[in-house]
Enzyme design. Structure first.
Site, PDB file in Angstrom:
ATOM      1  N   ASP A  11       0.820  -1.216   0.000  1.00  0.00           N
ATOM      2  CA  ASP A  11       0.000   0.000   0.000  1.00  0.00           C
ATOM      3  C   ASP A  11       0.850   1.260   0.000  1.00  0.00           C
ATOM      4  O   ASP A  11       0.310   2.369  -0.060  1.00  0.00           O
ATOM      5  CB  ASP A  11      -0.979  -0.004   1.183  1.00  0.00           C
ATOM      6  CG  ASP A  11      -0.300  -0.120   2.536  1.00  0.00           C
ATOM      7  OD1 ASP A  11       0.734  -0.814   2.631  1.00  0.00           O
ATOM      8  OD2 ASP A  11      -0.801   0.469   3.514  1.00  0.00           O
ATOM      9  N   HIS A  34      -3.412   7.620   7.090  1.00  0.00           N
ATOM     10  CA  HIS A  34      -3.281   6.159   7.074  1.00  0.00           C
ATOM     11  C   HIS A  34      -4.322   5.513   7.995  1.00  0.00           C
ATOM     12  O   HIS A  34      -4.013   4.708   8.853  1.00  0.00           O
ATOM     13  CB  HIS A  34      -1.851   5.773   7.498  1.00  0.00           C
ATOM     14  CG  HIS A  34      -1.462   4.371   7.129  1.00  0.00           C
ATOM     15  ND1 HIS A  34      -1.642   3.299   7.978  1.00  0.00           N
ATOM     16  CD2 HIS A  34      -0.873   3.864   6.026  1.00  0.00           C
ATOM     17  CE1 HIS A  34      -1.183   2.205   7.416  1.00  0.00           C
ATOM     18  NE2 HIS A  34      -0.711   2.520   6.209  1.00  0.00           N
TER      19      HIS A  34
END
Length: 322
Positions: free
Chosen positions: A66, A270
């Site tokens: 990611d 995040h």
């Protein structure tokens, strides 16, 4: 200096958030820098004013997908757009192995050179024109780093009082002195620029951290830092249920660290996709409330495509044109 978030989700994208990516640009600069490049980053760039032609360097915090699976596509697109300038890619050793493996297996031919830099504890880079870069190791399942970006050039004002006392009249010479150039006066004296410039302000500094379960590891790196960008994947309650395995931070832990360290601006990012807008334990409001209870500085919860500007006084503000 300004930053724009290209992805603010952890692990997987959601309808409103892509995975990790952040663009950073020094004031007045025509080029920009990228921190992390999750899958879909180049699609997010299409919704900004940024171009891969103006991209000067990419800094990957760690090798998890990611944060880096968007690299091959972005590099290939830059080639198809006839980029010719070299591109720096900095990150842990696995990043270069990953990129070279994709290039070899897909027979990718780029019309511009890639310059790889292996990041390790104590790594610094002073080759970029406008920013000094340093890296600090974090605690995660793979080697992970935080990058510090400090502006090199700080404008300095002229000491008008001293100029007048020394009989140096205003005119083009004042501009030369402010630009760092010494000048010869009509009476054959030489006026040295260094003698007529007031002390400069503190250089602006932003620290962008990768995944990390121990914010205190940043204690030295955030000294004299104006902005800390740090993951807040969970609330503390959810983190305790998930356990230490994923090695992520809670909003509470990051906020408490930033408060202790005296960081004036904190941007959380995040976020686990489980957190949605609205109220309740699994909401963005829960993350924000937890952080605000521990931190009394300027707090921001990042969203995709949001831009923030850090002014000369160290004040961070969200820009309305995001």
């Amino acid at each position: 200096m300004d930053v724009q978030f290209l992805g603010t989700s952890s692990g997987t994208p959601s309808r409103s958030r892509n995975v990790a990516g952040l663009a950073l640009r020094a004031s007045g600069s025509k080029h920009w820098y990228l921190v992390d490049c999750g899958e879909g980053t180049q699609h997010r760039l299409l919704r900004t004013s940024l171009s891969v032609i103006g991209l000067r360097a990419i800094f990957i915090t760690h090798i998890h997908g990611d944060h880096c699976y968007g690299l091959p596509g972005l590099l290939a697109s830059a080639g198809l757009m006839n980029r010719s300038e070299p591109l720096l890619i900095a990150g842990p050793p696995a990043v270069e192995r990953f990129v070279r493996a994709v290039i070899d297996t897909t027979e990718l031919r780029l019309p511009y050179p890639l310059d790889f830099a292996t990041v390790e504890p104590g790594w610094t880079n002073d080759t970029l024109p406008d920013l000094r870069i340093d890296a600090a190791p974090l605690s995660h399942r793979v080697p992970s780093y935080a990058y510090g970006f400090t502006e090199k050039a700080v404008e300095r004002r002229l000491d008008i009082g001293r100029l007048e006392r020394d009989g140096i009249s205003s005119g083009p010479g004042w501009g030369q002195l402010q630009r760092g150039q010494d000048i010869e006066l009509p009476d054959c004296r030489v006026a040295r620029s260094a003698d007529y410039l007031l002390p400069g302000r503190q250089p602006r500094r932003i620290v962008v951290a990768g995944d990390n379960d121990t914010p205190m590891l940043l204690a030295e790196q955030v000294r004299d830092t104006h902005v800390l960008v740090h993951e807040a994947t969970y609330t503390e309650e959810v983190l305790q249920k998930v356990g230490p395995g994923p090695q992520h931070s809670s909003a509470q832990a990051v906020a408490a660290f930033a408060e202790t360290a005296g960081v004036p601006n904190l941007v959380l990012t995040h976020f686990s996709p489980r957190y949605q807008q609205g109220e309740g334990k699994l909401s963005m409001n829960a993350l924000e409330d937890e952080a605000r209870a521990a931190y009394h500085g300027a707090l921001f919860l990042a969203s995709d495509l949001q831009r923030y500007a850090l002014d000369r006084h160290g004040v961070l503000a969200a820009l309305a044109d995001a």
